[in-house]
Write an enzyme that holds these catalytic residues in place. Structure first.
Site: not given
Ligand code: TGC
Ligand code: FAD
Length: 387
Positions: A168, A243-244, A272, A367, A369, A387
């Protein structure tokens, strides 16, 4: 007749302080006067309304919870209300503010050096600079621990190589917070616009968040000085901490989109006439409207409780996850149903529900799924990592 507000059935507003109500009202006015008149066209033409950035800054909406460098120092409930009102306009504006505030400014405040904060926070607060947060890669955003972007030492500098997807503000940003691996551990770097080897490409033809810039950001031998590494960012935990913050804002924001959809459906069904009476006088329509109100109301109370907990000292990640999952899922259900209640006219940009419905598909994916948040809550309940 009842005096209840159909969009706030439990009078959540009475639980807000005067200051919080003021914040809500000023953002609501901005959305009514400056966002709603243009946002349909922005969505249609895939245009981010950059002209609104100075206005967002004037209103103090960038980094609103920070108290230094010209930021407003508001509490988290106020930040939630800001997100909710902005997303009532469009998820794209809330996204811009989420990224700038939660993922960039908060990240800098939490993990940056004093020099980095002084360099960037004032410009980011004034909206004279935009930031982006580059974590996700093409091979799977849900598992960022497997990122392949690398940072290697070159004398006193770092050399960054990798490609970030779905970022983004990626093509608009003056500064990117780029996450890459250093010796198997995630680290964060400030990469400034114009750096040699940095390229961004806007992703076109999105059917969702069309008024938001989303880009691929690629880094080829980008040289970054040591002073641009965030000294406090150590491991993936630091990225997840940011992310939180953003997930908290989304848990509120989605409710704004839901509110706009329910409002449109209420207006439509009272006007309507079908089978000789307004749609609002039919049982099935009332049942669906009541269902939307039930989902909206429970989401509103959940968000407020989450906000009060955060203002009182903190929330557990699983509490944020449950709220993001619940409220985005509720908003999507409401948007889809309200779209249908508007019939054929519901598929046009003349009405808000279809636009919100399409936007919320992204909001559900980014943020974390829905599946990821279910698994975070599942882990909290069982202690088992599934996971
Ligand atoms: P895991 O082993 O669980 O954790 C690694 C370390 O991190 C700690 N931790 C956290 N700390 C703070 N807040 C959280 N929510 C935390 N979750 C975990 C954990 O305690 C550990 O610490 P330490 O001290 O032991 O090292 O890590 P994992 O690799 O197994 O992954 C866990 C999982 C799947 C939950 C994580 O990878 C995850 O949340 N995946 C989703 C990724 C995601 O949300 N990406 C977002 C990208 S940014 C985006 O989408 C922006 S959109 C922007 C917009 O337009 O609004
Ligand atoms: P994948 O991780 O490939 O997941 C595909 C499907 O598999 C999903 O349905 C998911 O729920 C499922 N899945 C995955 N793992 C499991 C499991 N263990 N068990 C069961 N089901 C599972 N990222 C940034 O870093 N910064 C940004 O600013 C940002 N902005 C974004 C803006 C937009 C409009 C969009 C669409 C995305 C953005 N993202 C950004 C990325 C976003 O965070 C990712 O798209 C999101 O984390 C999911 O990753 P992915 O799309 O690769 O899907």
């Amino acid at each position: 007749m009842s005096t209840l507000d159909p969009l706030d059935l439990y009078d959540r507003r009475s639980l807000l302080s005067d200051d919080e109500r003021l914040v809500q009202d000023s953002v609501a006015r901005f959305v009514d006067e400056e966002v709603l008149p243009i946002i349909g066209d922005c969505f249609a033409s895939e245009r981010f309304p950059a002209e609104l950035v100075p206005r967002l800054a004037d209103l103090g909406l960038f980094g609103a919870t920070l108290s230094t460098h010209g930021c407003a120092g508001l509490n988290y409930v106020s930040y939630g209300l800001i997100c909710e009102e902005l997303e009532r306009g469009d998820s794209s504006l809330r996204s811009c503010v989420s990224v700038q505030s939660s993922l960039v400014m908060h990240c800098l405040e939490r993990f940056g050096s004093d020099e980095q904060k002084d360099r960037w926070l004032p410009d980011l607060a004034r909206g004279t600079a935009l930031g982006c947060f580059a974590l996700t890669e093409a091979h799977g955003g849900s598992d960022p621990a497997r990122m392949t972007t690398r940072a290697e030492r070159r004398g006193g500098d770092w050399l960054l190589n990798g490609e970030k997807h779905w970022i983004t503000n990626g093509a608009l940003a003056d500064v990117a917070i780029v996450w890459g691996m250093v010796d198997g551990r995630a680290a964060a770097f400030l990469v400034e616009r114009g750096a040699a080897g940095l390229e961004s490409r806007t992703i076109r033809n999105k059917l969702s968040l069309r008024a938001s810039n989303t880009a691929v950001v690629s880094l080829t031998d980008v040289r970054v000085p040591e002073r641009n590494r965030l000294p406090g960012a150590e491991g993936l935990k630091s990225a997840l901490t940011c992310l939180n913050q953003a997930r908290f804002g989304i848990a509120w924001g989605a409710l704004g989109a839901a509110r706009a959809c329910l409002e449109a459906a209420l207006a439509h069904t009272s006007d309507r006439v079908m089978f000789g009476r307004p749609l609002s006088r039919t049982q099935l329509i009332q049942s669906r409207l009541a269902d939307a109100a039930r989902r909206l109301t429970t989401g509103q109370l959940l968000a407020l409780r989450l906000g009060r907990l955060k203002d009182a000292g903190g929330v557990a990640p699983a509490q944020v996850s449950l709220a993001k999952w619940n409220n985005v899922s509720a908003a999507l259900d409401i948007a889809r149903d309200c779209r249908d209640i508007l019939g054929a006219s519901g598929i046009t940009l003349d009405h808000a529900p279809a636009r919100h419905m399409l936007n919320l598909e992204s909001v559900s994916t980014y943020e974390g799924t829905e599946a990821i948040h279910r698994l975070i809550v599942g882990r909290e309940l069982t202690g088992e990592d599934a996971f």
